[in-house]
Structure formats: C-alpha cells, structure tokens
Scaffold this motif. Structure first.
Motif, PDB file in Angstrom:
ATOM      1  N   GLN A 320       0.843  -1.190   0.000  1.00 12.05           N
ATOM      2  CA  GLN A 320       0.000   0.000   0.000  1.00 12.05           C
ATOM      3  C   GLN A 320       0.877   1.238   0.000  1.00 12.05           C
ATOM      4  N   LEU A 321       0.579   2.151  -0.905  1.00 13.78           N
ATOM      5  CA  LEU A 321       1.369   3.357  -1.013  1.00 13.78           C
ATOM      6  C   LEU A 321       1.149   4.241   0.210  1.00 13.78           C
ATOM      7  N   ALA A 322       2.195   4.903   0.638  1.00 14.34           N
ATOM      8  CA  ALA A 322       2.106   5.738   1.842  1.00 14.34           C
ATOM      9  C   ALA A 322       1.014   6.777   1.712  1.00 14.34           C
ATOM     10  N   ARG A 323       0.826   7.244   0.501  1.00 18.82           N
ATOM     11  CA  ARG A 323      -0.318   8.090   0.190  1.00 18.82           C
ATOM     12  C   ARG A 323      -0.792   7.691  -1.200  1.00 18.82           C
ATOM     13  N   PRO A 324      -2.048   7.905  -1.511  1.00 20.31           N
ATOM     14  CA  PRO A 324      -2.536   7.532  -2.835  1.00 20.31           C
ATOM     15  C   PRO A 324      -1.635   8.077  -3.929  1.00 20.31           C
ATOM     16  N   HIS A 325      -1.410   7.232  -4.932  1.00 20.47           N
ATOM     17  CA  HIS A 325      -0.495   7.562  -6.024  1.00 20.47           C
ATOM     18  C   HIS A 325      -0.973   8.782  -6.802  1.00 20.47           C
ATOM     19  N   LEU A 326      -0.135   9.794  -6.875  1.00 26.91           N
ATOM     20  CA  LEU A 326      -0.444  10.976  -7.665  1.00 26.91           C
ATOM     21  C   LEU A 326       0.197  10.813  -9.036  1.00 26.91           C
ATOM     22  N   PRO A 327      -0.577  10.815 -10.106  1.00 32.70           N
ATOM     23  CA  PRO A 327       0.002  10.592 -11.438  1.00 32.70           C
ATOM     24  C   PRO A 327       0.766  11.814 -11.931  1.00 32.70           C
ATOM     25  N   SER A 328       1.866  12.124 -11.242  1.00 30.08           N
ATOM     26  CA  SER A 328       2.635  13.314 -11.584  1.00 30.08           C
ATOM     27  C   SER A 328       3.533  13.085 -12.795  1.00 30.08           C
ATOM     28  N   GLU A 329       3.746  11.812 -13.140  1.00 31.56           N
ATOM     29  CA  GLU A 329       4.470  11.485 -14.347  1.00 31.56           C
ATOM     30  C   GLU A 329       3.481  10.964 -15.378  1.00 31.56           C
ATOM     31  N   ARG A 330       3.931  10.831 -16.615  1.00 37.60           N
ATOM     32  CA  ARG A 330       3.059  10.249 -17.629  1.00 37.60           C
ATOM     33  C   ARG A 330       2.658   8.837 -17.209  1.00 37.60           C
ATOM     34  N   THR A 331       1.398   8.527 -17.398  1.00 38.17           N
ATOM     35  CA  THR A 331       0.855   7.253 -16.940  1.00 38.17           C
ATOM     36  C   THR A 331       0.011   6.625 -18.036  1.00 38.17           C
ATOM     37  N   LEU A 332       0.188   5.319 -18.246  1.00 36.74           N
ATOM     38  CA  LEU A 332      -0.686   4.554 -19.120  1.00 36.74           C
ATOM     39  C   LEU A 332      -1.652   3.773 -18.243  1.00 36.74           C
ATOM     40  N   PHE A 333      -2.937   3.903 -18.544  1.00 37.71           N
ATOM     41  CA  PHE A 333      -3.991   3.162 -17.862  1.00 37.71           C
ATOM     42  C   PHE A 333      -4.486   2.074 -18.809  1.00 37.71           C
ATOM     43  N   ASN A 334      -4.775   0.880 -18.268  1.00 41.66           N
ATOM     44  CA  ASN A 334      -5.334  -0.163 -19.129  1.00 41.66           C
ATOM     45  C   ASN A 334      -6.221  -1.114 -18.344  1.00 41.66           C
ATOM     46  N   LYS A 335      -7.019  -1.892 -19.092  1.00 40.16           N
ATOM     47  CA  LYS A 335      -7.839  -2.960 -18.517  1.00 40.16           C
ATOM     48  C   LYS A 335      -8.239  -3.913 -19.619  1.00 40.16           C
ATOM     49  N   THR A 336      -8.123  -5.208 -19.305  1.00 36.90           N
ATOM     50  CA  THR A 336      -8.615  -6.239 -20.210  1.00 36.90           C
ATOM     51  C   THR A 336      -9.981  -6.722 -19.746  1.00 36.90           C
ATOM     52  N   GLY A 337     -10.692  -7.402 -20.645  1.00 38.34           N
ATOM     53  CA  GLY A 337     -11.980  -7.985 -20.288  1.00 38.34           C
ATOM     54  C   GLY A 337     -12.300  -9.161 -21.184  1.00 38.34           C
ATOM     55  N   SER A 338     -12.865 -10.203 -20.595  1.00 34.25           N
ATOM     56  CA  SER A 338     -13.214 -11.398 -21.368  1.00 34.25           C
ATOM     57  C   SER A 338     -14.479 -12.039 -20.816  1.00 34.25           C
TER      58      SER A 338
END
Length: 385
Positions: A320-338
């Motif tokens: 668990q991150l000490a505090r919620p992750h702040l997307p201060s850098e470039r971030t790729l989000f993804n999700k698969t589904g089947s």
C-alpha cells in the motif's frame, strides 16, 4: 490524509496538458497503423469480428473488421454491442467513486456497514478499498460452483482469509462483485438500475447496458467459442464483475472522459478522476479502482507482465502506497476484459490524449491484445523508452 491526497490527484488529472503532436484527422495514416496490427491478429486467432476505436486529441476514428454474426453475416460496426467482460469492473469502480464523491460511502467503510450480516466476520476486517483493489486477503478468482445468489452472504460470512488485508493482490470477481453490491446498497438502488439510469447517462453513454433491451438486440454481436455462437451466462455478481455490454462509440466516449474528466459534468467529473488514483504497488503496476497503471513510456514486455496469467491467477505481493499515487508522471492506464465468447482491451495515456479500444467477439489470448495495442500506440506515441 487520504482524502486530501485524492483531491490533489483529481485536480492534477483534470488539468493535464495535451502532448500529442499527431494530426487527429490523419485517418488514412492511422488506418494503416491499425490494419497492420489488427488484420494479422484476426487471421492468426480466427477472430470473427472486431471494432477498434482510436482517440487523438479528442477526435475519434473507428475501424471495423469482420462480422458480428457468422450465421447472418452481419458486419461489425461502431454501434455493434460487445460484451466487455472485466472492463465492467472499471464501470463498477466509477459508480463506487461517484457514490463516494456524493457522500454515500467512504472507501474506508467496512462491508458490515451495508450488510449487517457480515459484521464481525473476517471479510469485515477488509475495507471497501480492499475489495475494490483485490487486496481483501485471498478472495478467489471465481466463486465456488455451489455458491448462488441466495447463499452469497453465507459464503462471505464463512470465508477465511489467507493474508492480512492490504498485503497482497489476488484478482477476484467475488471481491470486485461485493464492492459493487455494497455500492448499490449505499446508493439504495439495484446495481443494474444504478448503472443504467445513473452512471451511463451521466457519462454520456447511450448504448451501454447491463441488460440489453429488445430494441438493441439486433446490434448485439454473437460471441464465438469453439466456433459456436455464445453469449454471457451471468453468475453471482455477474452484473458487477463482467456484465456491461457496449459499443466502440460508447467505449471511446468513456475513454475520452477518462483522458479529460472535464468532458463530464458535476460530481461525475470527480468520480471519473477518482478512479485514476493508485493505491497499491504490485510488481511494475499500480492498482487503482478498476484501472491498472504503468509509468509511461512503457515497453511491451512490461505491459505484458502486468497483464500476465501470473497477475490474473496467482496472489501477488502488494504494497500500500504511503499516500494515494499521484500521477505526476506520464501514466498509461489499461484494462482487459473477457467472457466465454468475447475479448476486449482498453488503454489510454491522458498526457498525450491518445486512447484505444479493441472489442472482439472471441476470447482470444490477452498477450495478443496487449501486443497489438502497444504496437498501435507506439506508432501514435511512441510509448517505449
């Protein structure tokens, strides 16, 4: 502190700057890129039909391949309905985020607050956040076969954890399903009704469903398994975990809302942005509510590792991150589904304002989806270091 950090993350996401240098109307060039990745994939895996959608700087482009029904030879279009499988989990997470934004629940709440019969049980030691991030302590990928809707509560009452909440991630339909069920209880609505009358309309999605109405059945593709037409047969928490059916148009609109939450009004803007906050580091991936996050640029190997069978079928240590992750850098989000007859993949990078939706009426291998999407995004990005 969690609430304050989450608000900071939401403010950052809503103010992200477009970095893409692509001409969004260069459809011919984009088609060449997409064709090069998709046509060989469909041939190799005998995929009957696919709808692919690309957004660049807020402008959509659609590419349709093959058929929605082999029996009727119905061509795929951007308005063909596909089963989203576990991409439904992102919608469930967005509904929970909306409930939190509107004060109906807190991610720190315990299940027993909404299901009194769970008070004092082992599952009541986990928080809603744990359920929404698969970190409750060892809930399985699927319910045991003998569990039915009528015995669901008893299953959770008797469940015994294998680990302390928050110490490992174990991808789980029961976990995310209970998260959605508790959200609906907090909203005092039936889950499917909340999705179809509250969430989808507020996101501007006009052709997305839990239960496909008769008026839309003609657009509902058939999935294929062992060359036989199939559609999803929902089980316990099927609506919450894998029940959404949607089109390339609606899914790309959803991706655009995630790239730029300001596209949607009021509390839903903050709800969408809230799903971008990361809570647990799991290998090279950060787990948020629904979305899985990676530092960008990213190699195909790293993206494949995050979507591997090991990540889906085995427990993985979670920090668990000490505090919620702040997307201060470039971030790729993804999700698969089947589902049994469908396979889907969604990825986007808010900072570059580029996203992709890939919908197919066959459950073809996840690595093939990830490789194809990465190849396309690399051409549009690039996305590799």
């Amino acid at each position: 502190m969690i609430i304050s950090s989450r608000r900071t993350a939401i403010a950052f996401i809503c103010s992200s700057v477009a970095l893409s240098s692509w001409a969004a109307d260069d459809a011919a060039t984009i088609r060449a890129v997409v064709d090069t990745a998709i046509r060989p994939l469909m041939a190799e895996h005998d995929v009957p039909g696919m709808a692919v959608a690309i957004t660049i700087d807020g402008k959509p482009t659609y590419f349709n391949y093959g058929v929605a029904s082999r029996e009727k030879n119905t061509p795929v279009s951007e308005t063909t309905l596909f089963e989203m499988g576990s991409i439904s989990k992102v919608f469930t997470a967005t509904l929970a985020s909306y409930a939190q934004v509107t004060g109906k629940l807190s991610l720190d709440d315990k299940p027993g607050k909404y299901m009194p019969q769970l008070k004092g049980s082992a599952i009541d030691k986990a928080s809603l956040l744990n359920l929404g991030t698969y970190t409750a302590g060892g809930l399985p990928l699927q319910f045991p076969d003998e569990v039915e809707n009528a015995t669901m509560a008893a299953y959770f009452q008797q469940w015994k954890p294998d680990a302390a909440p928050g110490t490992r991630r174990e991808y789980s339909n029961p976990s995310l399903g209970l998260f959605g069920h508790l959200t609906a209880l907090a909203l005092k609505r039936d889950f499917a009704d909340a999705m179809q009358t509250q969430l989808f309309p507020r996101l501007g999605l006009s052709d997305s469903y839990i239960t496909v109405p008769k008026s839309a059945m003609a657009n509902y593709a058939w999935g294929y398994r062992e060359n036989k037409p199939v559609r999803v047969n929902p089980g316990v928490f099927g609506d919450e975990a894998y029940g959404v059916k949607s089109t390339a148009v609606d899914m790309l609109r959803f991706v655009q809302a995630n790239i730029d939450p300001a596209r949607v009004p009021g509390p839903m803007q903050r709800a969408v942005a809230g799903t971008h906050v990361g809570y647990f580091q799991v290998g090279g991936m950060v787990q948020g509510l629904g979305w899985e996050q990676y530092p960008y640029p990213i190699t195909a190997e790293r993206l494949l590792a995050g979507n591997s069978a090991t990540m889906i079928h085995e427990p993985n240590p979670a920090k668990q991150l000490a505090r919620p992750h702040l997307p201060s850098e470039r971030t790729l989000f993804n999700k698969t589904g089947s589902t049994g007859g469908f396979g889907a993949y969604v990825a986007f990078i808010p900072e570059t304002r580029i996203g992709i939706v890939m919908l197919a009426n066959k459950n073809y291998p996840i690595p093939a989806r990830v490789k194809a999407a990465h190849a396309i995004l690399e051409q549009l990005g690039p996305v590799t270091k």
